[in-house]
Design a protein around this motif. Structure first.
Motif, PDB file in Angstrom:
ATOM      1  N   SER A 118       0.849  -1.195   0.000  1.00 13.92           N
ATOM      2  CA  SER A 118       0.000   0.000   0.000  1.00 13.92           C
ATOM      3  C   SER A 118       0.880   1.239   0.000  1.00 13.92           C
ATOM      4  N   ASN A 119       0.658   2.131  -0.968  1.00 13.01           N
ATOM      5  CA  ASN A 119       1.435   3.377  -1.027  1.00 13.01           C
ATOM      6  C   ASN A 119       1.289   4.190   0.257  1.00 13.01           C
ATOM      7  N   ASP A 120       0.087   4.170   0.831  1.00 15.34           N
ATOM      8  CA  ASP A 120      -0.141   4.937   2.056  1.00 15.34           C
ATOM      9  C   ASP A 120       0.665   4.386   3.230  1.00 15.34           C
ATOM     10  N   MET A 121       0.994   3.103   3.184  1.00 16.94           N
ATOM     11  CA  MET A 121       1.743   2.493   4.282  1.00 16.94           C
ATOM     12  C   MET A 121       3.249   2.635   4.119  1.00 16.94           C
ATOM     13  N   VAL A 122       3.741   2.699   2.866  1.00 17.38           N
ATOM     14  CA  VAL A 122       5.197   2.697   2.654  1.00 17.38           C
ATOM     15  C   VAL A 122       5.800   4.095   2.618  1.00 17.38           C
ATOM     16  N   ARG A 123       4.957   5.124   2.535  1.00 17.33           N
ATOM     17  CA  ARG A 123       5.489   6.485   2.443  1.00 17.33           C
ATOM     18  C   ARG A 123       5.616   7.151   3.804  1.00 17.33           C
ATOM     19  N   GLY A 124       5.685   6.361   4.831  1.00 20.41           N
ATOM     20  CA  GLY A 124       5.844   6.872   6.186  1.00 20.41           C
ATOM     21  C   GLY A 124       6.486   5.829   7.076  1.00 20.41           C
ATOM     22  N   ALA A 125       6.404   6.042   8.375  1.00 20.09           N
ATOM     23  CA  ALA A 125       7.132   5.215   9.339  1.00 20.09           C
ATOM     24  C   ALA A 125       6.268   4.148   9.994  1.00 20.09           C
ATOM     25  N   LEU A 126       5.128   3.785   9.373  1.00 16.89           N
ATOM     26  CA  LEU A 126       4.325   2.712   9.964  1.00 16.89           C
ATOM     27  C   LEU A 126       5.171   1.448  10.075  1.00 16.89           C
ATOM     28  N   PHE A 127       5.862   1.096   8.986  1.00 13.95           N
ATOM     29  CA  PHE A 127       6.857   0.023   9.012  1.00 13.95           C
ATOM     30  C   PHE A 127       8.219   0.715   8.950  1.00 13.95           C
ATOM     31  N   SER A 128       8.820   0.936  10.089  1.00 16.87           N
ATOM     32  CA  SER A 128       9.993   1.804  10.169  1.00 16.87           C
ATOM     33  C   SER A 128      11.264   1.074   9.741  1.00 16.87           C
ATOM     34  N   CYS A 129      12.363   1.835   9.691  1.00 18.28           N
ATOM     35  CA  CYS A 129      13.656   1.263   9.314  1.00 18.28           C
ATOM     36  C   CYS A 129      14.459   0.808  10.530  1.00 18.28           C
ATOM     37  N   VAL A 130      13.885   0.897  11.734  1.00 16.36           N
ATOM     38  CA  VAL A 130      14.637   0.490  12.925  1.00 16.36           C
ATOM     39  C   VAL A 130      14.797  -1.025  12.949  1.00 16.36           C
ATOM     40  N   GLN A 131      15.816  -1.493  13.630  1.00 12.95           N
ATOM     41  CA  GLN A 131      16.027  -2.923  13.759  1.00 12.95           C
ATOM     42  C   GLN A 131      15.101  -3.484  14.843  1.00 12.95           C
ATOM     43  N   PRO A 132      14.769  -4.767  14.752  1.00 17.32           N
ATOM     44  CA  PRO A 132      13.794  -5.347  15.690  1.00 17.32           C
ATOM     45  C   PRO A 132      14.151  -5.163  17.160  1.00 17.32           C
ATOM     46  N   ASN A 133      15.442  -5.212  17.501  1.00 16.36           N
ATOM     47  CA  ASN A 133      15.818  -5.078  18.919  1.00 16.36           C
ATOM     48  C   ASN A 133      15.661  -3.653  19.437  1.00 16.36           C
ATOM     49  N   ALA A 134      15.319  -2.712  18.544  1.00 17.48           N
ATOM     50  CA  ALA A 134      15.153  -1.310  18.966  1.00 17.48           C
ATOM     51  C   ALA A 134      13.691  -0.879  18.917  1.00 17.48           C
ATOM     52  N   ARG A 135      12.788  -1.826  18.673  1.00  9.82           N
ATOM     53  CA  ARG A 135      11.369  -1.441  18.547  1.00  9.82           C
ATOM     54  C   ARG A 135      10.822  -0.922  19.882  1.00  9.82           C
TER      55      ARG A 135
END
Length: 364
Positions: A118-135
């Motif tokens: 979904s374009n609406d989901m990938v153009r923001g931080a909903l799924f962020s670039c942080v690593q799993p241990n930093a969630r």
């Protein structure tokens, strides 16, 4: 068949059948055959002889209309005898209103080698670039997004690993109506995700699925609003090593025409472990021609928690090189004066058609 009757043989049904019948009961529908039920389930639910139940299941699958085979309409059973339900008189059948078929809502059709995002989901931080241990844990937290959309998230922070899982679940549900239960094996999911089969990998996969189900998204835009889960509900069949899940039909607007982008799945898997590169891959792919954005913009929208802009700029350069090496982009540069990131990539055929229509002013 009443709910009390269903409960009397709950322990004899497969977990999927129990979930499906419970859903039928809650929506006021008679028990039905569902894709994923076994022959034993059908015999138990209908009371039909095995050979007759098998014949009707084959007929049902070829007919494509499960409602025709609601168990309460199949047969009335007395002991071991099978008695068909008597047909209504001709005059009564002619006067009876014709049943209206409910609209079947599905995800868009897409090639096997791709996954939709979904374009609406990938153009923001909903799924962020942080690593799993930093969630982090969020509670009605506003997520950085693009354009007029607003997203609030409650639950564990989602990462690119979680997005990969969501994409693969959508792949597994692509032939099913949204709202119907889907059954996939854990082993098959791990293989399709490019992960090795094993206890640790399966545990991490299960954690992702539970995060997608447990978290709550509050999405608001000028076109539509959505409040709910990314995966509606799930059931783990630990004996059979299967996952049973379903999506909310109200998710469909996220994947309407011009609202989603197809991602090359093999290229996606090659970036495993490269979190910023994977976030950039989806964000850049969602634009036919990527806009020149500032380094600060990408830091904010990706959800990066890197302390300084200069440190993020180094990581960004590395991620852009990884995308070029992976064949996702052609070239990239960061203007030393304006700090704007310029990216060149080849748009997909669908994006080219979309741009052409906009230029010449034709409707979609």
């Amino acid at each position: 068949m009443s709910a009390d009757t269903i409960r009397t043989f709950d322990d004899r049904l497969t977990p999927f059948a129990r979930v499906a019948l419970d859903a039928d009961s809650k929506t006021g529908r008679p028990p039905r055959f569902h894709e994923g039920m076994t022959l034993e389930d059908a015999v138990i639910i209908t009371g039909l002889p095995r050979d007759e139940a098998a014949r009707r299941i084959r007929e049902m699958k070829s007919d494509g209309d499960p409602d025709r085979y609601a168990a309460s309409h199949l047969a009335e059973s007395s002991g071991s005898e099978y008695t068909p339900v008597p047909a209504a008189p001709e005059a009564e059948r002619q006067l009876a209103p014709k049943p209206q078929r409910a609209e079947v809502i599905k995800f868009p059709l897409f090639p096997e080698a791709t996954r939709p995002v979904s374009n609406d989901m990938v153009r923001g931080a909903l799924f962020s670039c942080v690593q799993p241990n930093a969630r982090q844990i969020f509670h009605k937290t506003k997520i950085s997004t693009c354009g007029d959309a607003e997203i609030f998230w409650t639950g564990e922070q989602l990462t690119q690993d979680d997005h990969d899982v969501l994409m693969q679940l959508i792949q597994g549900a692509r032939h099913c109506a949204l709202g119907d239960y889907v059954t996939l094996s854990w082993c098959g999911l791990l293989k399709d995700l490019g992960r090795t089969a094993g206890g640790k990998q399966q545990k991490e996969l299960a954690s992702s699925v539970w995060r997608l189900m447990a978290g709550t998204i509050d999405y608001r835009s000028n076109e539509y609003n959505y409040g709910g889960h990314l995966v509606d509900d799930i059931l783990e069949d630990k004996k059979q090593q299967h996952l049973v899940f379903r999506f909310n039909p109200s998710l469909k607007p996220f994947y309407d025409q011009a609202h989603y982008t197809l991602i090359d799945w093999e290229k996606r898997k090659k970036l495993r472990g490269k979190y910023l590169a994977r976030w950039l891959q989806l964000e850049l792919a969602s634009h036919p021609v990527p806009f020149d954005r500032s380094v600060e913009y990408y830091k904010e929208k990706s959800g990066s928690t890197v302390a300084t802009l200069s440190e993020f700029r180094k990581i960004l350069r590395k991620a852009l090189k990884e995308l070029k090496d992976n064949g996702d982009i052609l070239e990239s540069s960061i203007d030393p004066k304006t700090d704007l990131v310029h990216v060149e990539r080849t748009p997909s055929p669908a994006q080219l058609r979309h741009v052409t229509r906009k230029v010449i002013g034709k409707p979609r």
